[in-house]
Design an enzyme around this catalytic site. Structure first.
Site, mmCIF file in Angstrom:
data_model
loop_
_atom_site.group_PDB
_atom_site.id
_atom_site.type_symbol
_atom_site.label_atom_id
_atom_site.label_comp_id
_atom_site.label_asym_id
_atom_site.label_seq_id
_atom_site.Cartn_x
_atom_site.Cartn_y
_atom_site.Cartn_z
ATOM 1 N N GLY A 263 0.787 -1.224 0.000
ATOM 2 C CA GLY A 263 0.000 0.000 0.000
ATOM 3 C C GLY A 263 0.816 1.269 0.000
ATOM 4 N N PRO A 306 4.619 -4.763 -1.935
ATOM 5 C CA PRO A 306 4.419 -3.577 -2.781
ATOM 6 C C PRO A 306 4.022 -3.963 -4.199
ATOM 7 C CG PRO A 306 6.751 -4.065 -2.608
ATOM 8 C CD PRO A 306 6.042 -5.054 -1.704
ATOM 9 N N GLY A 307 3.176 -3.159 -4.806
ATOM 10 C CA GLY A 307 2.811 -3.341 -6.210
ATOM 11 C C GLY A 307 2.821 -2.009 -6.923
ATOM 12 N N ARG A 308 1.872 -1.140 -6.535
ATOM 13 C CA ARG A 308 1.760 0.189 -7.130
ATOM 14 C C ARG A 308 3.089 0.953 -7.057
ATOM 15 N NH1 ARG A 308 -2.888 3.354 -6.609
ATOM 16 N NH2 ARG A 308 -3.505 1.962 -4.911
ATOM 17 N N ARG A 348 -9.801 3.989 -12.610
ATOM 18 C CA ARG A 348 -9.592 4.545 -11.277
ATOM 19 C C ARG A 348 -10.267 5.894 -11.040
ATOM 20 N NH1 ARG A 348 -5.067 5.917 -9.622
ATOM 21 N NH2 ARG A 348 -5.378 5.347 -7.428
ATOM 22 N N TYR A 352 -12.952 5.906 -7.877
ATOM 23 C CA TYR A 352 -12.795 6.648 -6.622
ATOM 24 C C TYR A 352 -12.113 8.000 -6.796
ATOM 25 C CZ TYR A 352 -9.045 3.106 -6.919
ATOM 26 O OH TYR A 352 -8.074 2.232 -7.360
ATOM 27 N N CYS A 379 -19.645 6.411 -23.433
ATOM 28 C CA CYS A 379 -20.952 7.056 -23.284
ATOM 29 C C CYS A 379 -21.336 7.117 -21.803
ATOM 30 C CB CYS A 379 -22.000 6.287 -24.091
ATOM 31 S SG CYS A 379 -23.526 7.206 -24.320
ATOM 32 N N GLU A 380 -20.543 7.854 -21.035
ATOM 33 C CA GLU A 380 -20.742 8.045 -19.603
ATOM 34 C C GLU A 380 -20.261 9.436 -19.244
ATOM 35 O OE1 GLU A 380 -21.989 6.171 -17.197
ATOM 36 O OE2 GLU A 380 -22.243 4.260 -18.262
ATOM 37 N N TYR A 409 -2.803 -0.770 -11.868
ATOM 38 C CA TYR A 409 -4.266 -0.801 -11.789
ATOM 39 C C TYR A 409 -4.964 -0.146 -12.982
ATOM 40 C CZ TYR A 409 -3.140 -2.270 -7.112
ATOM 41 O OH TYR A 409 -2.613 -2.958 -6.049
#
Length: 475
Positions: A263, A306-308, A348, A352, A379-380, A409
């Site tokens: 994280g 860890p990833g991000r 993403r 959020y 179309c959003e 992500y």
């Protein structure tokens, strides 16, 4: 006078500037155009089309090595797992192993990628909630090093699979420690009211049951307090709570490991200021030492995930601008810049409200800055790629637009919304570009629709009698 619609921390001084820490290290402008990993994005776009996700291999590998070395320097014994959910391809898995990291997976699909990439099963940790019995069996039979148990029933399921396979399976138990990470509510994963882990007061009883199962070996506790965390405070508090429990449980049987999760945050915009990873590692190690001393135990073997932090800053997504449309609102004018991708390749912002940075990639400009909102082609109304950014006022259709810090992500969460083929994942190293994941074709997208197969019979429209029976509740 500041633009009334611009966020206060958004810097309008130079719409061509590349904020340090946001863009891949070494990114530069040459003759006005972005050069990433030694490659000109104009040439990449000409060869591969847009949109595409470009990952700088040397940056990703360098960050993997840096975080491993930082934690190895801070702790007497540590294992670093790369969180594959951030971005997992065969090549990415091989990069991580080459840099001394293990691989953390949380689905059958991610497990298959890692195994087929040649990752040794014992170097894989299997994570996630609600693992199916078939997926558990596949992992056990493959020889996965460690399972992270997320619920009491998983102990029984993993034990049964291990007994059938004739092996003793190493497991960790994920604990919900009640620490609220300093991050978005949807990213905080260790407070009480959420789906992951076992409440801390229920752990002793479950641990007793795990230790009764001869096909399981409990090697440690696990916690993950959230994502995009900028400092060590939350990790340190989680470690203190875990170590008290660790000491209690370790008094009756060996418990050699403690997994503190991942994280660690990155800079998506110039306004973000994450603490250097070396400082986080040192502060966390000090907190763990103090907590271990307090409960009278040696510091256990530590694991992190860890990833991000590793792949996020290594990735850049490049789009082509299709339309530029000034929109007047009560407080001023906002320029909507629409690109040939959107929420299908970067969910993403819609999920959020994630913030990103963008720059024109094919040229620099002396034009005045204009406040822009980068929108996708879906179309959003919520299909926004970058909520607010200063771009040169002469931004125009046909320009290439690069969005930074998209290595994590984005590909992992990509979809076929509006029947849109997913873009490729490309890697660059020393100016050489190669494909990691090819671009989907429209035929790929349509191939799963059975009704479009040549041998499929046309659907028959309901007759009035069918409709009548449905209306009467007989269907």
């Amino acid at each position: 006078m500041p633009h009334p619609l611009a966020p206060l921390l958004l810097d309008a001084s130079d719409p061509n500037a590349l904020a340090e820490g946001v863009w891949p290290a070494g990114t530069e402008r040459v003759d006005g155009a972005l050069r990433i990993g030694g490659a000109d994005v104009r040439e990449i776009a000409a060869q591969h089309g847009t949109p595409f996700l470009l990952v700088d291999e040397m940056v990703a590998r360098g960050r993997a090595r840096r975080i491993r070395e930082a934690f190895e320097a801070a702790f007497p014994a540590v294992d670093v797992y790369y969180a594959g959910k951030a971005l997992l391809t065969a090549d990415v898995a091989r990069w991580m192993r080459a840099e001394g990291l293990r691989i953390d997976v949380c689905s059958g699909g991610e497990l298959a990628i890692a195994l087929r990439a040649g990752v040794e099963p014992e170097a894989i940790g299997f994570h996630g909630n609600n693992k199916s019995e078939s997926v558990i069996a596949a992992g056990v039979e493959a020889g996965v090093g460690t399972f992270v148990l997320d619920a009491p029933i998983e102990a029984e399921r993993v034990a049964a699979a291990a007994e059938r396979a004739g092996r003793v399976q190493r497991v960790r138990l994920r604990v919900s420690v009640g620490v609220h990470a300093s991050t978005h509510e949807f990213l905080a994963t260790s407070h009480e009211d959420q789906k992951f882990g076992v409440p801390i007061d229920e752990v002793p009883e479950l641990v007793a049951r795990i230790r009764e199962l001869p096909s399981l070996e409990l090697v440690g506790l696990h916690s993950h307090i959230g994502s995009q965390i900028f400092d060590a405070d939350g990790f340190a508090e989680s470690a203190r709570r875990l170590l008290a429990l660790h000491a209690e449980l370790g008094a009756t049987a060996p418990l050699p490991e403690l997994n503190l999760g991942g994280g660690f945050g990155i800079a998506y915009t110039a306004a973000d200021s994450p603490e250097p990873i070396e400082a986080i590692a040192e502060r966390l190690a000090a907190a763990v030492r103090d907590a271990a001393d307090h409960v009278g135990i040696p510091v256990p073997r530590i694991a992190i995930e860890p990833g991000r932090w590793i792949v996020g800053p290594a990735g850049v997504t490049v789009y082509t601008i299709g339309t530029v449309k000034p929109v007047r609102v009560d407080d001023g004018t906002r320029t909507y810049v629409s690109v040939d991708g959107g929420m299908s390749d970067n969910a993403r912002p819609a999920l959020y409200g994630a913030q990103y940075s963008a720059r024109i990639a094919n040229r620099s400009s002396d034009a005045e800055p204009a406040l822009a909102r980068v929108a996708g082609h879906h179309c959003e109304s919520g299909d926004i790629v970058v909520d607010a950014e200063w771009l040169p006022a002469d931004v125009a259709p046909g320009d290439l637009l690069a969005v930074a810090a998209t290595g994590a992500y984005c590909h992992s969460l990509a979809s076929n919304y509006n029947a849109t083929p997913r873009p490729p994942v490309l890697a660059v190293a020393n100016g050489e570009v190669r494909t990691l994941v090819r671009r989907e074709s429209l035929d790929d997208v349509l191939s799963r629709d059975v009704g479009l197969r040549p041998e499929a019979e046309p659907a028959t429209a309901p007759t009035p009698s069918h409709v009548a029976s449905i209306d009467q509740g007989d269907a």
